[in-house]
Design a protein around this motif. Structure first.
Motif, PDB file in Angstrom:
ATOM      1  N   PRO A 203     -10.028  15.095   6.977  1.00 13.99           N
ATOM      2  CA  PRO A 203      -9.994  14.267   5.763  1.00 13.99           C
ATOM      3  C   PRO A 203     -10.126  15.109   4.496  1.00 13.99           C
ATOM      4  O   PRO A 203     -11.017  15.954   4.399  1.00 13.99           O
ATOM      5  CB  PRO A 203     -11.204  13.338   5.931  1.00 13.99           C
ATOM      6  N   PRO A 204      -9.246  14.892   3.512  1.00  6.27           N
ATOM      7  CA  PRO A 204      -9.346  15.587   2.228  1.00  6.27           C
ATOM      8  C   PRO A 204     -10.251  14.815   1.276  1.00  6.27           C
ATOM      9  O   PRO A 204     -10.786  13.758   1.634  1.00  6.27           O
ATOM     10  CB  PRO A 204      -7.900  15.569   1.736  1.00  6.27           C
ATOM     11  N   ARG A 205     -10.427  15.326   0.069  1.00 13.16           N
ATOM     12  CA  ARG A 205     -11.177  14.568  -0.941  1.00 13.16           C
ATOM     13  C   ARG A 205     -10.360  13.368  -1.410  1.00 13.16           C
ATOM     14  O   ARG A 205     -10.876  12.267  -1.556  1.00 13.16           O
ATOM     15  CB  ARG A 205     -11.506  15.468  -2.139  1.00 13.16           C
ATOM     16  N   THR A 206      -9.068  13.598  -1.675  1.00 15.35           N
ATOM     17  CA  THR A 206      -8.218  12.527  -2.197  1.00 15.35           C
ATOM     18  C   THR A 206      -6.882  12.511  -1.478  1.00 15.35           C
ATOM     19  O   THR A 206      -6.480  13.488  -0.837  1.00 15.35           O
ATOM     20  CB  THR A 206      -7.952  12.712  -3.710  1.00 15.35           C
ATOM     21  N   LEU A 207      -6.199  11.374  -1.614  1.00 14.67           N
ATOM     22  CA  LEU A 207      -4.808  11.244  -1.178  1.00 14.67           C
ATOM     23  C   LEU A 207      -4.016  10.621  -2.324  1.00 14.67           C
ATOM     24  O   LEU A 207      -4.535   9.775  -3.058  1.00 14.67           O
ATOM     25  CB  LEU A 207      -4.696  10.359   0.067  1.00 14.67           C
ATOM     26  N   THR A 208      -2.780  11.052  -2.459  1.00 16.19           N
ATOM     27  CA  THR A 208      -1.880  10.503  -3.470  1.00 16.19           C
ATOM     28  C   THR A 208      -0.623  10.011  -2.772  1.00 16.19           C
ATOM     29  O   THR A 208      -0.042  10.731  -1.965  1.00 16.19           O
ATOM     30  CB  THR A 208      -1.500  11.569  -4.514  1.00 16.19           C
ATOM     31  N   VAL A 209      -0.201   8.790  -3.085  1.00 11.31           N
ATOM     32  CA  VAL A 209       0.996   8.215  -2.465  1.00 11.31           C
ATOM     33  C   VAL A 209       2.238   8.599  -3.264  1.00 11.31           C
ATOM     34  O   VAL A 209       2.237   8.544  -4.496  1.00 11.31           O
ATOM     35  CB  VAL A 209       0.881   6.683  -2.371  1.00 11.31           C
ATOM     36  N   LEU A 212       9.765   8.162  -1.697  1.00  8.66           N
ATOM     37  CA  LEU A 212      11.022   8.835  -2.010  1.00  8.66           C
ATOM     38  C   LEU A 212      12.051   8.515  -0.939  1.00  8.66           C
ATOM     39  O   LEU A 212      11.699   8.049   0.152  1.00  8.66           O
ATOM     40  CB  LEU A 212      10.820  10.348  -2.096  1.00  8.66           C
ATOM     41  N   PRO A 213      13.351   8.741  -1.225  1.00  9.57           N
ATOM     42  CA  PRO A 213      14.371   8.487  -0.210  1.00  9.57           C
ATOM     43  C   PRO A 213      14.143   9.347   1.025  1.00  9.57           C
ATOM     44  O   PRO A 213      13.785  10.527   0.910  1.00  9.57           O
ATOM     45  CB  PRO A 213      15.669   8.894  -0.925  1.00  9.57           C
ATOM     46  N   ARG A 214      14.317   8.758   2.207  1.00 10.64           N
ATOM     47  CA  ARG A 214      14.092   9.501   3.443  1.00 10.64           C
ATOM     48  C   ARG A 214      15.007  10.720   3.544  1.00 10.64           C
ATOM     49  O   ARG A 214      14.639  11.728   4.160  1.00 10.64           O
ATOM     50  CB  ARG A 214      14.291   8.574   4.647  1.00 10.64           C
ATOM     51  N   SER A 215      16.169  10.664   2.921  1.00 10.64           N
ATOM     52  CA  SER A 215      17.096  11.798   2.973  1.00 10.64           C
ATOM     53  C   SER A 215      16.528  13.032   2.285  1.00 10.64           C
ATOM     54  O   SER A 215      16.961  14.156   2.551  1.00 10.64           O
ATOM     55  CB  SER A 215      18.426  11.414   2.318  1.00 10.64           C
ATOM     56  N   ASN A 216      15.535  12.850   1.392  1.00 15.66           N
ATOM     57  CA  ASN A 216      14.929  13.985   0.692  1.00 15.66           C
ATOM     58  C   ASN A 216      13.617  14.432   1.322  1.00 15.66           C
ATOM     59  O   ASN A 216      12.975  15.361   0.824  1.00 15.66           O
ATOM     60  CB  ASN A 216      14.655  13.614  -0.772  1.00 15.66           C
ATOM     61  N   LEU A 217      13.223  13.786   2.427  1.00 15.93           N
ATOM     62  CA  LEU A 217      11.882  13.964   2.962  1.00 15.93           C
ATOM     63  C   LEU A 217      11.620  15.388   3.439  1.00 15.93           C
ATOM     64  O   LEU A 217      10.603  15.995   3.114  1.00 15.93           O
ATOM     65  CB  LEU A 217      11.666  12.972   4.104  1.00 15.93           C
ATOM     66  N   ARG A 218      12.526  15.952   4.239  1.00 17.96           N
ATOM     67  CA  ARG A 218      12.265  17.258   4.852  1.00 17.96           C
ATOM     68  C   ARG A 218      12.036  18.342   3.817  1.00 17.96           C
ATOM     69  O   ARG A 218      11.131  19.171   3.946  1.00 17.96           O
ATOM     70  CB  ARG A 218      13.424  17.656   5.768  1.00 17.96           C
ATOM     71  N   GLU A 230       2.913  10.817   6.711  1.00 22.25           N
ATOM     72  CA  GLU A 230       4.142  10.128   6.320  1.00 22.25           C
ATOM     73  C   GLU A 230       4.309   8.841   7.111  1.00 22.25           C
ATOM     74  O   GLU A 230       3.853   8.719   8.241  1.00 22.25           O
ATOM     75  CB  GLU A 230       5.369  11.017   6.537  1.00 22.25           C
ATOM     76  N   SER A 231       4.946   7.887   6.465  1.00 25.32           N
ATOM     77  CA  SER A 231       5.227   6.610   7.115  1.00 25.32           C
ATOM     78  C   SER A 231       6.656   6.210   6.818  1.00 25.32           C
ATOM     79  O   SER A 231       7.106   6.305   5.676  1.00 25.32           O
ATOM     80  CB  SER A 231       4.274   5.522   6.612  1.00 25.32           C
ATOM     81  N   GLY A 232       7.347   5.760   7.836  1.00 22.26           N
ATOM     82  CA  GLY A 232       8.718   5.288   7.653  1.00 22.26           C
ATOM     83  C   GLY A 232       8.809   3.780   7.593  1.00 22.26           C
ATOM     84  O   GLY A 232       9.901   3.219   7.654  1.00 22.26           O
ATOM     85  N   GLU A 233       7.649   3.128   7.480  1.00 26.12           N
ATOM     86  CA  GLU A 233       7.644   1.667   7.441  1.00 26.12           C
ATOM     87  C   GLU A 233       8.388   1.166   6.205  1.00 26.12           C
ATOM     88  O   GLU A 233       8.326   1.766   5.129  1.00 26.12           O
ATOM     89  CB  GLU A 233       6.209   1.148   7.396  1.00 26.12           C
ATOM     90  N   ASP A 234       9.106   0.048   6.358  1.00 27.76           N
ATOM     91  CA  ASP A 234       9.784  -0.561   5.207  1.00 27.76           C
ATOM     92  C   ASP A 234       8.759  -1.019   4.184  1.00 27.76           C
ATOM     93  O   ASP A 234       7.663  -1.488   4.524  1.00 27.76           O
ATOM     94  CB  ASP A 234      10.621  -1.762   5.659  1.00 27.76           C
ATOM     95  N   LEU A 235       9.095  -0.877   2.924  1.00 35.16           N
ATOM     96  CA  LEU A 235       8.201  -1.318   1.860  1.00 35.16           C
ATOM     97  C   LEU A 235       8.356  -2.821   1.667  1.00 35.16           C
ATOM     98  O   LEU A 235       9.442  -3.292   1.333  1.00 35.16           O
ATOM     99  CB  LEU A 235       8.532  -0.578   0.558  1.00 35.16           C
ATOM    100  N   ALA A 245      10.711   6.676   2.433  1.00 35.95           N
ATOM    101  CA  ALA A 245       9.543   7.133   3.176  1.00 35.95           C
ATOM    102  C   ALA A 245       8.336   7.134   2.246  1.00 35.95           C
ATOM    103  O   ALA A 245       8.480   7.284   1.031  1.00 35.95           O
ATOM    104  CB  ALA A 245       9.776   8.538   3.732  1.00 35.95           C
ATOM    105  N   VAL A 246       7.162   6.964   2.839  1.00 32.20           N
ATOM    106  CA  VAL A 246       5.909   7.007   2.087  1.00 32.20           C
ATOM    107  C   VAL A 246       5.139   8.245   2.515  1.00 32.20           C
ATOM    108  O   VAL A 246       4.925   8.467   3.706  1.00 32.20           O
ATOM    109  CB  VAL A 246       5.058   5.751   2.354  1.00 32.20           C
ATOM    110  N   LEU A 247       4.737   9.052   1.552  1.00 28.69           N
ATOM    111  CA  LEU A 247       3.923  10.233   1.820  1.00 28.69           C
ATOM    112  C   LEU A 247       2.513  10.019   1.290  1.00 28.69           C
ATOM    113  O   LEU A 247       2.333   9.444   0.216  1.00 28.69           O
ATOM    114  CB  LEU A 247       4.524  11.472   1.163  1.00 28.69           C
TER     115      LEU A 247
END
Length: 406
Positions: A203-209, A212-218, A230-235, A245-247
């Motif tokens: 666990p880190p101190r913080t997380l930031t969401v 972005l498009p999944r095509s740019n994820l890698r 990362e999560s690929g769940e639909d928003l 995708a959600v990071l």
């Protein structure tokens, strides 16, 4: 394994080993095993200091069994199924590789241990075979068969190591996916702590969401911490141009946020605020609300930063309440013709935002300062002393903050 077993067993059938020599070799197995483990401990850093006590006894016994199986293979070469001992040895080697992967040792370390073990074992075994008077041809054939046997054992261990890592990797990915969904859903802290421990995620101190498009994820993930989730769940409720995708990015709070903005530059991303890692659901909801406003992506490729739209977010929290507030504070203008009411509302808004600086208001509205003076005189007539009331000024400021201009 079966094909290898058959091949080694077939080759063993052509090696004639005197029973007396086999007995001598079998008698040397404890010494060979002890010296093999000593050499591995000394020469392979990953095993230095680890093969002690019961663990050392266990590994020495495994070496004795492996070499004993090799001798048994030769002695049973004439039987109908000489591969049976080798199959058992290969299964044990596979289990050894799997166990080493679970212990956290690398495949390179495992292969290095096999190389050292093969060298030491052959040095001890060859001394016995030569002293027993075996012919040079038989010793050479013995060596070839023994090294082929060890190669097969190492191959089985490598397979066990790789399979264990693949299996563990799949399990850990499932745990990480579950943790990600629990974080986004805002599960209780005790649930999140247990899931993080199960997923072996620090666990880190913080997380930031970031969304972005999944095509740019890698390309983005390659520049972020390996502990990024990362999560690929639909928003839910958000229509985007392409699959997203959600990071959840660790420790990008404070001055580090600029680095995250740089990483996301040009990737059509939306960026939420940094939150304590167990409260990252708030960052996620902030991004969703910002996307729901339909704001355009900033020019130049910068991400859509929710921190730049806090007032819009505050005012959009309850649209009906904002509409009621606007109707309430603009009631003195209700009896005027719509066009006149609109102009006065725009002037009042600019007046509030520019703190009564007439020239700035005129420049903002593209009118003459005298026009501003006239309109404000009219507004004062309609509102009277209410314009001097701090509460009324606050309500007017909120209601008119994003008044659409015609």
């Amino acid at each position: 394994m079966t094909d290898h077993s058959a091949g080694t067993s077939h080759r063993a059938a052509h090696l004639e080993l005197d029973e007396q020599v086999a007995d001598r070799l079998r008698g040397r197995l404890p010494v060979v095993a002890e010296r093999t483990v000593t050499a591995i401990t000394a020469e392979v850093p990953d095993y230095s200091g680890t093969l002690t006590g019961q663990m050392r006894d266990k590994i020495e016994n495994a070496v004795r069994i492996a070499l004993g199986t090799f001798l048994q293979l030769i002695e049973r070469a004439g039987e109908s199924d000489p591969s049976t001992p080798l199959n058992r040895a290969l299964e044990a080697a596979y289990a050894l590789g799997s166990g080493e992967a679970r212990s956290g040792r690398s495949m390179d370390a495992l292969l290095a241990a096999y190389r050292v073990g093969a060298r030491v074992a052959w040095r001890e075994v060859s001394t016995t075979t030569v002293r027993s008077g075996l012919s040079a041809e038989t010793v050479a054939e013995f060596a070839e068969l023994m090294f082929a046997y060890i190669d097969e054992l190492s191959a089985a261990s490598v397979a066990g190591h790789a399979d264990e890592l693949a299996s563990a990797g799949r399990v850990r990915r499932r745990y990480l996916e579950r943790l990600t969904q629990q974080l986004l859903a805002g599960e209780p802290e005790d649930v999140l702590h247990r899931s993080a421990e199960r997923a072996e995620w620090p666990p880190p101190r913080t997380l930031t969401v970031a969304v972005l498009p999944r095509s740019n994820l890698r390309s983005v993930l390659a520049l972020l911490s390996p502990h990024t989730l990362e999560s690929g769940e639909d928003l839910p409720g958000i229509e985007l141009a392409e699959e997203s995708a959600v990071l959840l990015v660790p420790d990008m709070h404070g001055a580090r946020r600029r680095r995250l903005v740089t990483v996301l530059h040009g990737h059509r991303a939306a960026l939420g605020p940094a939150r304590g890692w167990t409260r990252v659901a708030g960052s996620y909801q902030r991004v969703l609300r910002t996307l729901a406003l339909g704001l355009e992506q900033p020019s130049g490729g910068a991400p859509l930063d929710t921190e730049a739209h806090l007032s819009r977010l505050v005012l959009s929290t309850d649209p009906e309440a904002l509409a009621d507030l606007r109707e309430q504070v603009l009631s003195p203008l209700a009896e005027l013709p719509p066009a006149t009411a609109q102009r006065l509302a725009e002037t009042l808004r600019s007046w509030l935002l520019h703190q009564g600086r007439r020239d700035d208001v005129a420049a903002d509205l593209f009118v003459h300062p005298q026009t501003v003076r006239y309109r404000m005189g009219r507004i004062r007539e309609l509102y009277g002393e209410r314009l001097n009331d701090p509460g009324t000024v606050l309500d007017l400021t909120l209601a008119l903050a994003h008044l659409p201009a015609e």
